[in-house]
Design an enzyme around this catalytic site. Sequence first.
Site, PDB file in Angstrom:
ATOM      1  N   ARG A 193       2.962  17.808  13.078  1.00  0.00           N
ATOM      2  CA  ARG A 193       4.401  17.476  13.051  1.00  0.00           C
ATOM      3  C   ARG A 193       5.306  18.669  13.271  1.00  0.00           C
ATOM      4  O   ARG A 193       6.448  18.522  13.705  1.00  0.00           O
ATOM      5  CB  ARG A 193       4.760  16.813  11.720  1.00  0.00           C
ATOM      6  CG  ARG A 193       4.171  15.430  11.545  1.00  0.00           C
ATOM      7  CD  ARG A 193       4.576  14.890  10.191  1.00  0.00           C
ATOM      8  NE  ARG A 193       3.847  13.688   9.837  1.00  0.00           N
ATOM      9  CZ  ARG A 193       3.575  13.327   8.589  1.00  0.00           C
ATOM     10  NH1 ARG A 193       3.978  14.090   7.579  1.00  0.00           N
ATOM     11  NH2 ARG A 193       2.925  12.220   8.341  1.00  0.00           N
ATOM     12  N   GLY A 245       1.361   4.890  -1.284  1.00  0.00           N
ATOM     13  CA  GLY A 245       1.622   6.068  -0.466  1.00  0.00           C
ATOM     14  C   GLY A 245       0.545   7.127  -0.645  1.00  0.00           C
ATOM     15  O   GLY A 245       0.396   8.014   0.192  1.00  0.00           O
ATOM     16  N   GLN A 279       6.379   1.577   3.309  1.00  0.00           N
ATOM     17  CA  GLN A 279       5.933   2.846   3.907  1.00  0.00           C
ATOM     18  C   GLN A 279       4.595   2.710   4.611  1.00  0.00           C
ATOM     19  O   GLN A 279       4.250   3.557   5.429  1.00  0.00           O
ATOM     20  CB  GLN A 279       5.912   3.951   2.847  1.00  0.00           C
ATOM     21  CG  GLN A 279       4.620   4.155   2.101  1.00  0.00           C
ATOM     22  CD  GLN A 279       4.240   3.010   1.192  1.00  0.00           C
ATOM     23  OE1 GLN A 279       5.081   2.211   0.800  1.00  0.00           O
ATOM     24  NE2 GLN A 279       2.961   2.925   0.838  1.00  0.00           N
ATOM     25  N   VAL A 332      -3.397   2.826   5.522  1.00  0.00           N
ATOM     26  CA  VAL A 332      -2.642   2.764   6.787  1.00  0.00           C
ATOM     27  C   VAL A 332      -3.493   2.097   7.863  1.00  0.00           C
ATOM     28  O   VAL A 332      -3.000   1.258   8.636  1.00  0.00           O
ATOM     29  CB  VAL A 332      -2.196   4.177   7.222  1.00  0.00           C
ATOM     30  CG1 VAL A 332      -1.570   4.144   8.614  1.00  0.00           C
ATOM     31  CG2 VAL A 332      -1.216   4.772   6.210  1.00  0.00           C
ATOM     32  N   SER A 373     -17.055   4.650   4.868  1.00  0.00           N
ATOM     33  CA  SER A 373     -17.165   3.223   5.225  1.00  0.00           C
ATOM     34  C   SER A 373     -18.025   2.990   6.470  1.00  0.00           C
ATOM     35  O   SER A 373     -18.196   1.840   6.899  1.00  0.00           O
ATOM     36  CB  SER A 373     -15.764   2.636   5.472  1.00  0.00           C
ATOM     37  OG  SER A 373     -15.151   3.300   6.562  1.00  0.00           O
ATOM     38  N   HIS A 382       8.538   2.233  -0.466  1.00  0.00           N
ATOM     39  CA  HIS A 382       9.283   3.354  -1.046  1.00  0.00           C
ATOM     40  C   HIS A 382      10.769   2.988  -1.124  1.00  0.00           C
ATOM     41  O   HIS A 382      11.317   2.352  -0.212  1.00  0.00           O
ATOM     42  CB  HIS A 382       9.187   4.600  -0.153  1.00  0.00           C
ATOM     43  CG  HIS A 382       7.841   5.250  -0.127  1.00  0.00           C
ATOM     44  ND1 HIS A 382       6.789   4.871  -0.914  1.00  0.00           N
ATOM     45  CD2 HIS A 382       7.387   6.313   0.617  1.00  0.00           C
ATOM     46  CE1 HIS A 382       5.744   5.635  -0.658  1.00  0.00           C
ATOM     47  NE2 HIS A 382       6.075   6.526   0.261  1.00  0.00           N
ATOM     48  N   CYS A 407       6.379   9.277   5.895  1.00  0.00           N
ATOM     49  CA  CYS A 407       6.874   7.935   5.592  1.00  0.00           C
ATOM     50  C   CYS A 407       8.278   7.939   4.961  1.00  0.00           C
ATOM     51  O   CYS A 407       9.141   7.145   5.342  1.00  0.00           O
ATOM     52  CB  CYS A 407       5.892   7.204   4.682  1.00  0.00           C
ATOM     53  SG  CYS A 407       5.339   8.164   3.276  1.00  0.00           S
ATOM     54  N   GLY A 425      -8.758   2.663   5.578  1.00  0.00           N
ATOM     55  CA  GLY A 425      -7.745   3.176   4.655  1.00  0.00           C
ATOM     56  C   GLY A 425      -6.521   2.277   4.560  1.00  0.00           C
ATOM     57  O   GLY A 425      -6.423   1.240   5.233  1.00  0.00           O
TER      58      GLY A 425
HETATM   59  N1  LIG Z   1      -0.373   5.668   2.558  1.00  0.00           N
HETATM   60  C1  LIG Z   1       0.820   5.799   3.124  1.00  0.00           C
HETATM   61  O1  LIG Z   1       1.804   5.155   2.711  1.00  0.00           O
HETATM   62  C2  LIG Z   1       1.008   6.731   4.272  1.00  0.00           C
HETATM   63  C3  LIG Z   1       2.255   6.727   4.915  1.00  0.00           C
HETATM   64  C4  LIG Z   1       2.464   7.600   5.999  1.00  0.00           C
HETATM   65  C5  LIG Z   1       1.451   8.436   6.405  1.00  0.00           C
HETATM   66  N2  LIG Z   1       0.255   8.419   5.753  1.00  0.00           N
HETATM   67  C6  LIG Z   1      -0.781   9.316   6.247  1.00  0.00           C
HETATM   68  O2  LIG Z   1      -1.774   8.508   6.895  1.00  0.00           O
HETATM   69  C7  LIG Z   1      -3.058   9.098   6.731  1.00  0.00           C
HETATM   70  C8  LIG Z   1      -3.977   8.067   6.070  1.00  0.00           C
HETATM   71  O3  LIG Z   1      -3.451   7.765   4.788  1.00  0.00           O
HETATM   72  P1  LIG Z   1      -3.997   6.544   3.919  1.00  0.00           P
HETATM   73  O4  LIG Z   1      -2.995   6.363   2.849  1.00  0.00           O
HETATM   74  O5  LIG Z   1      -4.379   5.404   4.772  1.00  0.00           O
HETATM   75  O6  LIG Z   1      -5.317   7.179   3.271  1.00  0.00           O
HETATM   76  P2  LIG Z   1      -6.605   6.438   2.678  1.00  0.00           P
HETATM   77  O7  LIG Z   1      -6.278   5.078   2.249  1.00  0.00           O
HETATM   78  O8  LIG Z   1      -7.173   7.398   1.684  1.00  0.00           O
HETATM   79  O9  LIG Z   1      -7.584   6.342   3.923  1.00  0.00           O
HETATM   80  C9  LIG Z   1      -8.143   7.477   4.523  1.00  0.00           C
HETATM   81  C10 LIG Z   1      -8.987   7.043   5.706  1.00  0.00           C
HETATM   82  O10 LIG Z   1      -9.489   8.215   6.342  1.00  0.00           O
HETATM   83  C11 LIG Z   1     -10.859   8.041   6.593  1.00  0.00           C
HETATM   84  N3  LIG Z   1     -11.552   9.339   6.617  1.00  0.00           N
HETATM   85  C12 LIG Z   1     -11.551  10.281   5.659  1.00  0.00           C
HETATM   86  N4  LIG Z   1     -12.331  11.327   6.035  1.00  0.00           N
HETATM   87  C13 LIG Z   1     -12.807  11.018   7.266  1.00  0.00           C
HETATM   88  C14 LIG Z   1     -13.663  11.684   8.183  1.00  0.00           C
HETATM   89  N5  LIG Z   1     -14.196  12.890   7.909  1.00  0.00           N
HETATM   90  N6  LIG Z   1     -13.954  11.065   9.351  1.00  0.00           N
HETATM   91  C15 LIG Z   1     -13.433   9.841   9.641  1.00  0.00           C
HETATM   92  N7  LIG Z   1     -12.615   9.157   8.805  1.00  0.00           N
HETATM   93  C16 LIG Z   1     -12.315   9.746   7.634  1.00  0.00           C
HETATM   94  C17 LIG Z   1     -11.358   7.186   5.451  1.00  0.00           C
HETATM   95  O11 LIG Z   1     -12.556   6.574   5.833  1.00  0.00           O
HETATM   96  P3  LIG Z   1     -13.702   6.179   4.777  1.00  0.00           P
HETATM   97  O12 LIG Z   1     -13.090   5.161   3.863  1.00  0.00           O
HETATM   98  O13 LIG Z   1     -14.759   5.633   5.650  1.00  0.00           O
HETATM   99  O14 LIG Z   1     -14.103   7.445   4.073  1.00  0.00           O
HETATM  100  C18 LIG Z   1     -10.201   6.195   5.323  1.00  0.00           C
HETATM  101  O15 LIG Z   1     -10.368   5.147   6.242  1.00  0.00           O
HETATM  102  C19 LIG Z   1      -2.841  10.367   5.895  1.00  0.00           C
HETATM  103  O16 LIG Z   1      -2.664  11.463   6.768  1.00  0.00           O
HETATM  104  C20 LIG Z   1      -1.536  10.076   5.173  1.00  0.00           C
HETATM  105  O17 LIG Z   1      -0.836  11.256   4.816  1.00  0.00           O
HETATM  106  C21 LIG Z   1       0.009   7.588   4.708  1.00  0.00           C
END
Ligand SMILES: NC(=O)c1ccc[n+]([C@@H]2O[C@H](COP(=O)([O-])OP(=O)(O)OC[C@H]3O[C@@H](n4cnc5c(N)ncnc54)[C@H](OP(=O)(O)O)[C@@H]3O)[C@@H](O)[C@H]2O)c1
Length: 341
Positions: A103, A165, A322, A19, A44, A247, A134, A17
Amino acid sequence: MSLELKTGRMALVGASGAVGREMLSILAQAGVAAQDMHLFGSRSAGSSIPYGGSELVVADLAGNSFDDVDVVLFAAGADVAREWAPRAVDAGATVIDNSSAFRGDPDVPLVVPEVNPEALHSFVAPGIIANPNCSTIIALMGTAPIHRRAPITRMSIATYQAISGAGASAMSELDRQAVDHVAGDPLTVEALPSQALFNVFSHESRIGKDGFNEEEQKIRSESRRILAAPGLAISATCVRVGVPRAHAMAIDLDLSEPLDAADARALLQSAPGVTVVDDPEQGRFPESVHAAGGDNVLVGRIRNDPDRAPGRGLLLFACGDQLRKGAALNAIQVLALVSGE
Ligand SMILES: NC(=O)c1ccc[n+]([C@@H]2O[C@H](COP(=O)([O-])OP(=O)(O)OC[C@H]3O[C@@H](n4cnc5c(N)ncnc54)[C@H](OP(=O)(O)O)[C@@H]3O)[C@@H](O)[C@H]2O)c1
């Protein structure tokens, strides 16, 4: 930022993902060996991801995934964390979770290392530590140094949040929309409820009965908890803008004691993790393109509100990546603190 980690064997859930990939880059730079890293995912699973000079294969989560690991980083959303983080703790691991799942739990530390490292004093491994939202992290990096000098009584925030984000699929969609736009093709809108490219729209999280969306609620509840200021008045309006990452936010503070803008600027200049970019003569202020990929939160446009009592109203503009300080970097800084590095 150079971090040296001696954490033992690590698992990363959500490695593919937005992050997760950022975490891998920071961990490789911090010298965590490829043989100590175990990657987990869902769609993946079976694919490989570059790490340092190696390729690591992503596995599906299973009952024995956390046997023999010391630390598990979760970057896979709240549902996955709720199901799997307690299992990681049962297996003896320290968990740092990026989602909102834990949290609000008073027994789970919610930590920004530059702001409330003391929240980790009572932490005993194995257990869960929550990484804050974030926008909350970026806002507090720019305001906690001020709060320590002149306690904030009210904070009003308007965000301009990057498309990444919303995760890797939204990031890809923004890129695709840019390509389609240049080609004159119709834009596909799937990952977010609105077009990302060239657009500004209300944050996509669910809106509660009080009219605030979840992102706005998180900023309120998490900031109060991290600053140990349960009565602090905070309101936010969270909006996405069609930029890939970092952000930005306009922050308006009411202070309990007067603080001149020049003193606020000096406080922020000496705050760790903050870079003041505030040069009206040169027209240099925080920008998303300058914050993107960096570790520090950029703060500028620091000025007193002339319509409030002298020094009691302070306005500023902050901008931070972020995916790094708002997520991956903060989590790994927390890990460095609990692993005693
Ligand atoms: N994006 C940001 O800026 C940000 C900032 C702060 C916090 N966050 C938090 O960080 C977390 C990840 O966000 P992201 O933006 O990185 O999301 P993302 O790009 O959609 O990535 C999600 C990840 O979770 C994995 N996943 C989903 N379902 C799963 C399962 N059942 N078992 C194992 N792995 C699973 C996915 O794997 P596959 O690809 O293999 O399905 C992918 O690697 C979230 O809680 C989000 O709220 C995000």
